[in-house]
Design a protein around this motif. Sequence first.
Motif, mmCIF file in Angstrom:
data_model
loop_
_atom_site.group_PDB
_atom_site.id
_atom_site.type_symbol
_atom_site.label_atom_id
_atom_site.label_comp_id
_atom_site.label_asym_id
_atom_site.label_seq_id
_atom_site.Cartn_x
_atom_site.Cartn_y
_atom_site.Cartn_z
ATOM 1 N N TYR A 197 -8.649 11.919 23.560
ATOM 2 C CA TYR A 197 -8.645 12.469 22.212
ATOM 3 C C TYR A 197 -7.443 11.914 21.477
ATOM 4 N N CYS A 208 -5.197 12.294 17.886
ATOM 5 C CA CYS A 208 -4.923 13.144 16.740
ATOM 6 C C CYS A 208 -5.105 12.344 15.461
ATOM 7 N N GLU A 209 -5.723 12.993 14.459
ATOM 8 C CA GLU A 209 -5.960 12.312 13.186
ATOM 9 C C GLU A 209 -4.701 12.237 12.328
ATOM 10 N N ASN A 210 -3.683 13.007 12.668
ATOM 11 C CA ASN A 210 -2.427 13.003 11.928
ATOM 12 C C ASN A 210 -1.632 11.763 12.326
ATOM 13 N N GLU A 236 -8.504 20.883 18.720
ATOM 14 C CA GLU A 236 -7.229 21.074 18.047
ATOM 15 C C GLU A 236 -6.148 20.333 18.824
ATOM 16 N N CYS A 237 -5.401 19.520 18.122
ATOM 17 C CA CYS A 237 -4.294 18.794 18.749
ATOM 18 C C CYS A 237 -3.271 19.800 19.253
ATOM 19 N N CYS A 275 0.267 19.213 17.079
ATOM 20 C CA CYS A 275 0.504 19.569 15.681
ATOM 21 C C CYS A 275 -0.552 20.496 15.087
ATOM 22 N N TRP A 310 -0.499 11.870 18.896
ATOM 23 C CA TRP A 310 -0.871 12.437 20.206
ATOM 24 C C TRP A 310 -2.185 11.850 20.690
ATOM 25 N N CYS A 313 1.697 12.248 14.041
ATOM 26 C CA CYS A 313 1.720 12.905 15.358
ATOM 27 C C CYS A 313 1.561 11.899 16.499
ATOM 28 N N GLU A 337 -3.634 19.672 14.118
ATOM 29 C CA GLU A 337 -4.662 18.946 13.370
ATOM 30 C C GLU A 337 -5.845 18.654 14.291
ATOM 31 N N ASP A 338 -6.924 18.118 13.723
ATOM 32 C CA ASP A 338 -8.081 17.743 14.539
ATOM 33 C C ASP A 338 -7.783 16.475 15.331
ATOM 34 N N ALA A 339 -8.285 16.444 16.573
ATOM 35 C CA ALA A 339 -8.184 15.254 17.416
ATOM 36 C C ALA A 339 -9.603 14.867 17.818
#
Length: 86
Positions: free
Chosen positions: A73, A75-77, A58-59, A62, A82, A80, A64-66
């Motif tokens: 890692y 972030c898929e967003n 978990e990011c 935000c 990150w 974001c 979302e998944d990372a």
Amino acid sequence: MENSVCEICDHDLGFRCGMQNSCYGNVESISDCDDFDYMDDSDDDDGEEPIDVTEPIECPNCGEDAYWDGSCYVCENDNCNWCGTL
């Protein structure tokens, strides 16, 4: 206690022998002590499972998944951006 194997013995309490041996600090060979056990140096394991980098985390930014990209890692967003490690 210099050159004493008591320093690497699991029973060394730092100021006396945990097995109550009176020769504490004067043992020059592990064969000179019937109670000698090497210190357990596996403290860095902590008994934790290794991290599976194929699974997303978990990011922390935000939620979302990372996913692991090989160095961190990511972030898929797209909003974001990150990137980090655990």
